[in-house]
Design an enzyme around this catalytic site. Structure first.
Site, PDB file in Angstrom:
ATOM      1  N   TYR A  35      52.915  -7.789  73.532  1.00 42.61           N
ATOM      2  CA  TYR A  35      53.873  -6.916  72.699  1.00 42.61           C
ATOM      3  C   TYR A  35      53.278  -5.620  73.995  1.00 42.61           C
ATOM      4  O   TYR A  35      54.843  -5.228  74.336  1.00 42.61           O
ATOM      5  CB  TYR A  35      54.265  -6.658  71.602  1.00 42.61           C
ATOM      6  CG  TYR A  35      55.245  -6.029  71.310  1.00 42.61           C
ATOM      7  CD1 TYR A  35      56.798  -6.197  72.052  1.00 42.61           C
ATOM      8  CD2 TYR A  35      55.405  -4.442  70.680  1.00 42.61           C
ATOM      9  CE1 TYR A  35      57.841  -5.222  71.460  1.00 42.61           C
ATOM     10  CE2 TYR A  35      56.007  -3.460  70.859  1.00 42.61           C
ATOM     11  CZ  TYR A  35      57.478  -4.290  70.727  1.00 42.61           C
ATOM     12  OH  TYR A  35      58.745  -2.978  70.668  1.00 42.61           O
ATOM     13  N   ARG A  52      73.247 -12.783  70.816  1.00 43.86           N
ATOM     14  CA  ARG A  52      72.869 -14.037  71.036  1.00 43.86           C
ATOM     15  C   ARG A  52      73.593 -14.678  69.691  1.00 43.86           C
ATOM     16  O   ARG A  52      74.543 -15.393  69.705  1.00 43.86           O
ATOM     17  CB  ARG A  52      71.441 -14.880  70.979  1.00 43.86           C
ATOM     18  CG  ARG A  52      70.483 -14.851  71.939  1.00 43.86           C
ATOM     19  CD  ARG A  52      69.297 -15.191  71.511  1.00 43.86           C
ATOM     20  NE  ARG A  52      69.133 -14.000  71.112  1.00 43.86           N
ATOM     21  CZ  ARG A  52      68.051 -14.217  70.029  1.00 43.86           C
ATOM     22  NH1 ARG A  52      66.909 -15.290  70.666  1.00 43.86           N
ATOM     23  NH2 ARG A  52      67.462 -13.015  69.436  1.00 43.86           N
ATOM     24  N   LYS A  91      56.414  -3.315  77.155  1.00 45.99           N
ATOM     25  CA  LYS A  91      56.936  -2.015  76.855  1.00 45.99           C
ATOM     26  C   LYS A  91      55.987  -1.312  77.523  1.00 45.99           C
ATOM     27  O   LYS A  91      57.325  -0.326  78.097  1.00 45.99           O
ATOM     28  CB  LYS A  91      56.502  -1.081  75.210  1.00 45.99           C
ATOM     29  CG  LYS A  91      57.606  -2.643  74.078  1.00 45.99           C
ATOM     30  CD  LYS A  91      58.913  -2.649  74.877  1.00 45.99           C
ATOM     31  CE  LYS A  91      59.681  -2.851  73.583  1.00 45.99           C
ATOM     32  NZ  LYS A  91      61.331  -2.799  74.341  1.00 45.99           N
ATOM     33  N   GLU A  95      65.759  -4.198  61.635  1.00 42.90           N
ATOM     34  CA  GLU A  95      65.048  -6.221  61.961  1.00 42.90           C
ATOM     35  C   GLU A  95      64.213  -6.610  62.700  1.00 42.90           C
ATOM     36  O   GLU A  95      63.198  -7.372  62.125  1.00 42.90           O
ATOM     37  CB  GLU A  95      66.501  -6.650  62.110  1.00 42.90           C
ATOM     38  CG  GLU A  95      67.231  -7.078  60.682  1.00 42.90           C
ATOM     39  CD  GLU A  95      68.196  -7.454  61.348  1.00 42.90           C
ATOM     40  OE1 GLU A  95      68.059  -8.989  61.775  1.00 42.90           O
ATOM     41  OE2 GLU A  95      69.654  -7.407  61.126  1.00 42.90           O
ATOM     42  N   GLY A 141      71.276  -5.858  72.944  1.00 41.32           N
ATOM     43  CA  GLY A 141      70.732  -6.566  71.284  1.00 41.32           C
ATOM     44  C   GLY A 141      71.750  -5.335  69.647  1.00 41.32           C
ATOM     45  O   GLY A 141      70.924  -4.572  69.217  1.00 41.32           O
ATOM     46  N   SER A 153      59.463   1.881  73.966  1.00 37.74           N
ATOM     47  CA  SER A 153      58.118   2.363  72.742  1.00 37.74           C
ATOM     48  C   SER A 153      57.408   2.551  72.916  1.00 37.74           C
ATOM     49  O   SER A 153      56.239   2.783  74.038  1.00 37.74           O
ATOM     50  CB  SER A 153      57.589   0.699  72.375  1.00 37.74           C
ATOM     51  OG  SER A 153      56.794   0.302  71.135  1.00 37.74           O
TER      52      SER A 153
HETATM   53  P1  NDP Z   1      66.464  -5.553  66.051  1.00 36.92           P
HETATM   54  O1  NDP Z   1      65.298  -6.904  65.433  1.00 36.92           O
HETATM   55  O2  NDP Z   1      67.250  -5.227  64.798  1.00 36.92           O
HETATM   56  O3  NDP Z   1      67.331  -5.863  66.933  1.00 36.92           O
HETATM   57  C1  NDP Z   1      66.956  -6.825  67.918  1.00 36.92           C
HETATM   58  C2  NDP Z   1      68.169  -6.806  69.576  1.00 36.92           C
HETATM   59  O4  NDP Z   1      68.115  -7.237  70.621  1.00 36.92           O
HETATM   60  C3  NDP Z   1      69.321  -7.423  67.904  1.00 36.92           C
HETATM   61  O5  NDP Z   1      70.241  -7.093  68.225  1.00 36.92           O
HETATM   62  C4  NDP Z   1      68.686  -9.365  68.502  1.00 36.92           C
HETATM   63  O6  NDP Z   1      70.233  -9.854  68.684  1.00 36.92           O
HETATM   64  C5  NDP Z   1      68.889  -8.471  70.238  1.00 36.92           C
HETATM   65  N1  NDP Z   1      67.886  -9.638  70.550  1.00 36.92           N
HETATM   66  C6  NDP Z   1      66.353 -10.203  70.777  1.00 36.92           C
HETATM   67  N2  NDP Z   1      66.073 -11.270  71.706  1.00 36.92           N
HETATM   68  C7  NDP Z   1      67.392 -11.497  72.380  1.00 36.92           C
HETATM   69  C8  NDP Z   1      68.069 -12.275  73.373  1.00 36.92           C
HETATM   70  N3  NDP Z   1      66.892 -13.380  73.640  1.00 36.92           N
HETATM   71  N4  NDP Z   1      68.947 -12.699  73.743  1.00 36.92           N
HETATM   72  C9  NDP Z   1      69.374 -11.583  73.293  1.00 36.92           C
HETATM   73  N5  NDP Z   1      69.801 -10.302  72.428  1.00 36.92           N
HETATM   74  C10 NDP Z   1      68.721 -10.457  71.984  1.00 36.92           C
HETATM   75  O7  NDP Z   1      65.216  -4.312  66.224  1.00 36.92           O
HETATM   76  P2  NDP Z   1      65.480  -2.846  66.640  1.00 36.92           P
HETATM   77  O8  NDP Z   1      66.332  -2.313  67.103  1.00 36.92           O
HETATM   78  O9  NDP Z   1      64.241  -2.501  66.454  1.00 36.92           O
HETATM   79  O10 NDP Z   1      64.740  -3.268  68.289  1.00 36.92           O
HETATM   80  C11 NDP Z   1      65.496  -2.815  70.147  1.00 36.92           C
HETATM   81  C12 NDP Z   1      64.579  -2.813  70.758  1.00 36.92           C
HETATM   82  O11 NDP Z   1      64.360  -1.813  69.895  1.00 36.92           O
HETATM   83  C13 NDP Z   1      63.861  -3.916  71.010  1.00 36.92           C
HETATM   84  O12 NDP Z   1      63.609  -3.251  72.589  1.00 36.92           O
HETATM   85  C14 NDP Z   1      62.384  -2.477  70.268  1.00 36.92           C
HETATM   86  O13 NDP Z   1      61.574  -3.426  71.015  1.00 36.92           O
HETATM   87  C15 NDP Z   1      62.136  -2.158  70.305  1.00 36.92           C
HETATM   88  N6  NDP Z   1      61.293  -1.030  69.195  1.00 36.92           N
HETATM   89  C16 NDP Z   1      61.804  -0.922  67.864  1.00 36.92           C
HETATM   90  C17 NDP Z   1      60.780  -0.371  67.741  1.00 36.92           C
HETATM   91  C18 NDP Z   1      61.077  -0.408  66.133  1.00 36.92           C
HETATM   92  O14 NDP Z   1      60.120  -0.197  65.760  1.00 36.92           O
HETATM   93  N7  NDP Z   1      61.696  -1.146  65.368  1.00 36.92           N
HETATM   94  C19 NDP Z   1      60.271   0.732  67.539  1.00 36.92           C
HETATM   95  C20 NDP Z   1      60.211   1.014  69.326  1.00 36.92           C
HETATM   96  C21 NDP Z   1      61.108   0.455  69.972  1.00 36.92           C
HETATM   97  P3  NDP Z   1      70.499 -11.099  68.269  1.00 36.92           P
HETATM   98  O15 NDP Z   1      69.591 -11.901  67.427  1.00 36.92           O
HETATM   99  O16 NDP Z   1      71.614 -11.459  68.647  1.00 36.92           O
HETATM  100  O17 NDP Z   1      70.229 -11.809  69.831  1.00 36.92           O
HETATM  101  C1  8X3 Z   2      57.774  -1.354  67.797  1.00 33.49           C
HETATM  102  C2  8X3 Z   2      56.779  -0.100  67.703  1.00 33.49           C
HETATM  103  O1  8X3 Z   2      54.908   0.285  66.552  1.00 33.49           O
HETATM  104  O2  8X3 Z   2      55.190  -2.020  65.692  1.00 33.49           O
HETATM  105  O3  8X3 Z   2      57.823  -0.891  69.606  1.00 33.49           O
HETATM  106  O4  8X3 Z   2      55.071  -1.794  68.153  1.00 33.49           O
HETATM  107  S1  8X3 Z   2      55.413  -0.457  66.939  1.00 33.49           S
END
Ligand code: NDP
Ligand code: 8X3
Length: 257
Positions: A152, A34, A156, A188, A9, A139
């Protein structure tokens, strides 16, 4: 000495920030996701800025065959030091009885099964080296559930449970396992969760200063840089305005949504 880090990711958000952070300290990278165009553009920028090696692997973590084909026999991964299981998403913020089964399946397939596929594919490299570090991005939703978070939050919680299990089962191979649990962060993530509704996504971060990708990247980098005998097992990090999973202190209101 430079290390080799695989970040899933890496095409946006935390993963992209993590890639930049490790590259800045001279580490070589494997970046995955992806969106091929974004990953190749990022790889070029990182190489030009930091002179490190960056291998791009494009695959969907939900697709077991694709994950195995991309990673299992990849010679470049022979000396892999760290895998950051970061790829993941939330889809929807609906009450349990109103939520979509398709959304649920995608979250389970990505956040849980995808993490398992990637980990299983790279484990043989760690086992043959006799060391390695698995860093799983969970998370705060994996620590405390919140209204409309249902599946979700469950995925987590599974990341935390799997991290605990891996830590026990893999200790005989001297493999470290760290789970990092961030709170609300401006990436995003919300745009994906609300399926492209940018007004809804932006509203999530109204009235407070959230975490940013760099904050999480700095923490991952810190955990990855500790001496061999030290392992951060599970770490919860939030912005100062977020005391727990469901309470946010906004300048205009104090409710979460
Ligand atoms: P983004 O949406 O910015 O990034 C998500 C990344 O995951 C992208 O690079 C996307 O790449 C990749 N991804 C999603 N689905 C797939 C798939 N099926 N195969 C391969 N790659 C995939 O979000 P975040 O950076 O915030 O999220 C990263 C992680 O952190 C996640 O696990 C999220 O649950 C977790 N998280 C986020 C928080 C927040 O508030 N932002 C807080 C806590 C945890 P592509 O689309 O190119 O495949
Ligand atoms: C992403 C943060 O609070 O939206 O894991 O679940 S929250």
């Amino acid at each position: 000495m430079s290390r080799k880090i695989l970040v899933t990711g890496a095409s946006s958000g935390f993963g992209e920030a993590i890639a930049w952070k490790f590259a800045a300290s001279g580490d070589n990278l494997v970046i995955t996701g992806r969106r091929s165009d974004r990953l190749h553009e990022l790889a070029e920028k990182i190489k030009n800025n930091h002179g490190v090696e960056v291998l791009v692997k494009v695959f969907d973590v939900q697709n077991r065959a694709q994950v195995i084909e991309a990673l299992q026999d990849e010679p470049y991964l022979q000396d892999l030091d760290i895998v950051v299981n970061n790829a993941g998403l939330a889809l929807g913020r609906d009450l349990f009885d109103e939520a979509s089964l398709d959304d649920w399946e995608t979250m389970i397939d990505t956040n849980v099964k995808g993490l398992l596929y990637v980990t299983k594919a790279v484990l043989p490299f760690f086992i043959s080296k006799g060391c390695g570090h698995i860093i799983n991005i969970g998370s705060t939703a994996g620590k405390e559930v919140y209204e409309r978070g249902n599946v979700y939050c469950a995925t987590k919680h599974a990341v935390e449970a799997l991290s605990q299990s891996m830590r026990i089962d893999l200790v005989r191979h001297a493999i470290k396992v760290t789970a990092i649990h961030p709170g609300a962060a401006d990436t995003e993530f919300s745009l994906v969760r609300f399926k492209g509704d940018s007004a809804k996504a932006a509203a999530v971060y109204n009235g407070f200063t959230p975490l940013y990708g760099e904050d999480v990247a700095n923490t991952v980098h810190y955990c990855a840089g500790l001496p061999e005998h030290v392992c951060i097992n599970s770490l919860v990090m939030t912005c100062t305005a977020q005391p727990n999973s469901f309470y946010l202190h906004r300048s205009t209101e104090q409710a979460r949504f």
